[in-house]
Write a protein that holds these residues in place. Structure first.
Motif, mmCIF file in Angstrom:
data_model
loop_
_atom_site.group_PDB
_atom_site.id
_atom_site.type_symbol
_atom_site.label_atom_id
_atom_site.label_comp_id
_atom_site.label_asym_id
_atom_site.label_seq_id
_atom_site.Cartn_x
_atom_site.Cartn_y
_atom_site.Cartn_z
ATOM 1 N N LYS A 164 0.838 -1.204 0.000
ATOM 2 C CA LYS A 164 0.000 0.000 0.000
ATOM 3 C C LYS A 164 0.870 1.249 0.000
ATOM 4 O O LYS A 164 0.596 2.206 -0.742
ATOM 5 C CB LYS A 164 -0.937 -0.010 1.203
ATOM 6 C CG LYS A 164 -1.826 1.222 1.297
ATOM 7 C CD LYS A 164 -2.768 1.334 0.112
ATOM 8 C CE LYS A 164 -3.722 2.508 0.287
ATOM 9 N NZ LYS A 164 -4.637 2.671 -0.880
ATOM 10 N N THR A 176 1.290 0.338 -11.140
ATOM 11 C CA THR A 176 0.237 0.024 -10.189
ATOM 12 C C THR A 176 0.677 -1.138 -9.297
ATOM 13 O O THR A 176 1.417 -2.024 -9.727
ATOM 14 C CB THR A 176 -1.088 -0.338 -10.877
ATOM 15 O OG1 THR A 176 -0.942 -1.563 -11.595
ATOM 16 C CG2 THR A 176 -1.517 0.772 -11.829
ATOM 17 N N ASN A 178 -1.028 -3.793 -6.427
ATOM 18 C CA ASN A 178 -2.257 -4.295 -5.805
ATOM 19 C C ASN A 178 -2.015 -5.649 -5.153
ATOM 20 O O ASN A 178 -1.005 -6.310 -5.404
ATOM 21 C CB ASN A 178 -3.358 -4.437 -6.854
ATOM 22 C CG ASN A 178 -3.791 -3.102 -7.432
ATOM 23 O OD1 ASN A 178 -4.374 -2.280 -6.736
ATOM 24 N ND2 ASN A 178 -3.491 -2.874 -8.707
ATOM 25 N N LEU A 234 -5.923 -7.518 -13.083
ATOM 26 C CA LEU A 234 -5.169 -6.534 -12.307
ATOM 27 C C LEU A 234 -3.846 -6.179 -12.976
ATOM 28 O O LEU A 234 -3.293 -5.106 -12.739
ATOM 29 C CB LEU A 234 -4.917 -7.047 -10.890
ATOM 30 C CG LEU A 234 -6.134 -7.108 -9.972
ATOM 31 C CD1 LEU A 234 -5.740 -7.701 -8.625
ATOM 32 C CD2 LEU A 234 -6.748 -5.722 -9.782
ATOM 33 N N THR A 243 -5.089 0.935 -8.154
ATOM 34 C CA THR A 243 -3.823 0.756 -7.443
ATOM 35 C C THR A 243 -4.048 0.940 -5.948
ATOM 36 O O THR A 243 -5.008 1.594 -5.519
ATOM 37 C CB THR A 243 -2.747 1.724 -7.957
ATOM 38 O OG1 THR A 243 -1.453 1.258 -7.542
ATOM 39 C CG2 THR A 243 -2.959 3.157 -7.466
ATOM 40 N N LEU A 245 -4.975 -1.378 -4.054
ATOM 41 C CA LEU A 245 -6.204 -2.122 -3.794
ATOM 42 C C LEU A 245 -5.896 -3.506 -3.238
ATOM 43 O O LEU A 245 -4.982 -4.177 -3.704
ATOM 44 C CB LEU A 245 -6.983 -2.263 -5.105
ATOM 45 C CG LEU A 245 -8.227 -3.143 -5.121
ATOM 46 C CD1 LEU A 245 -9.353 -2.469 -4.334
ATOM 47 C CD2 LEU A 245 -8.673 -3.401 -6.557
#
Length: 257
Positions: A164, A176, A178, A234, A243, A245
């Motif tokens: 995160k 990104t 995730n 994803l 992103t 997530l």
């Protein structure tokens, strides 16, 4: 839907079975040049041979040194990956009261230090080209810690916090980050957990699995290919606005949004 990732290179860790294999196959079907990896080199090469644009590499992701070797081998074979899927074996089942400092350190090595080493190696390329996908395969225990899986809860929650933080830092650069959190997916890992639960309770594995499936709103375990399809999305071009997530693929098992 065209996922827009044909020709991209994807390194999928621990992809000789289970969720890793399902993810690697889904990416390969989209035209990615996938590096299948695992301790069983022959198995990795056999899976890769199903596609004319993929390769298999033997890898031991039990240590940071093993992760670094895998990345170097990937560079030598296909160049830097554009997509990095983090996956690995889960630690032994057990309650929090039985965890030792040595157990905790081992869980942190495999579930946090190894992924961080791979990301550290891959990130310069992703940032320089302004495009990248990092997906960590975790567990629904990240959002609702699982009874009897204290070491998994410990390590995967740590990785979730790191990912995160990373997602926020690199979003402006087109990368990104995730997590995908499986619930009860029909894999060897889940079957082994059912067997362990059966032994500890005096029931049969079939009875444990039936009770577990009954607790899932969809009424069944997930199929690996269902998980792999979500993971591939994803990693896709259309997912460029997703992103930071943590997405669950759990049939509605965890009672939170």
């Amino acid at each position: 839907m065209d996922l827009g990732i044909a020709g991209r290179t994807a390194l999928v860790c621990a992809s000789t079975a289970g969720l890793g294999a399902a993810t690697a196959r889904a990416l390969a079907a989209e035209g990615c040049r996938v590096v299948f990896t695992g301790r069983r080199g022959e198995r990795a090469r056999a899976l890769a041979a199903e596609f004319d644009h993929c390769i298999g590499l033997e890898a031991d992701l039990g240590s940071v040194a093993g992760a670094q070797r895998l990345y170097e081998d990937t560079l030598d074979a296909v160049g830097p990956p554009d997509i990095l899927v983090l996956n690995g074996p889960g630690p032994r089942p057990g309650t929090a009261s039985t965890v030792t400092p040595q157990d905790a350190a081992a869980a942190v090595t495999t579930l946090v230090e190894v992924p961080v080493a791979l990301i550290s190696a891959a990130l310069p390329h992703l940032l320089s080209q302004g495009w990248g996908r990092i997906v960590g395969i975790g567990s629904s225990g990240v959002q609702a810690p699982l009874t009897g899986l204290a070491l998994s809860n410990l390590g995967r929650a740590g990785l979730a916090g790191y990912l995160k933080s990373l997602a926020t830092e690199v979003a402006k650069d087109g990368v990104t980050v995730n997590m995908l959190l499986p619930g009860r997916i029909d894999t060897d890992r889940v079957r082994s957990l059912d067997a362990a639960a059966a032994e500890s309770t005096g029931r049969s594995p079939a009875e444990v699995a039936a009770d577990s499936a009954a607790s899932i709103p969809l009424g069944r375990y997930g199929r690996p290919e269902e998980f792999g399809a979500v993971a591939a999305f994803l990693c896709s071009a259309p997912a460029s606005y997703l992103t930071g997530l943590a997405a669950r693929c759990d049939g509605g098992l965890v009672p939170v949004l």
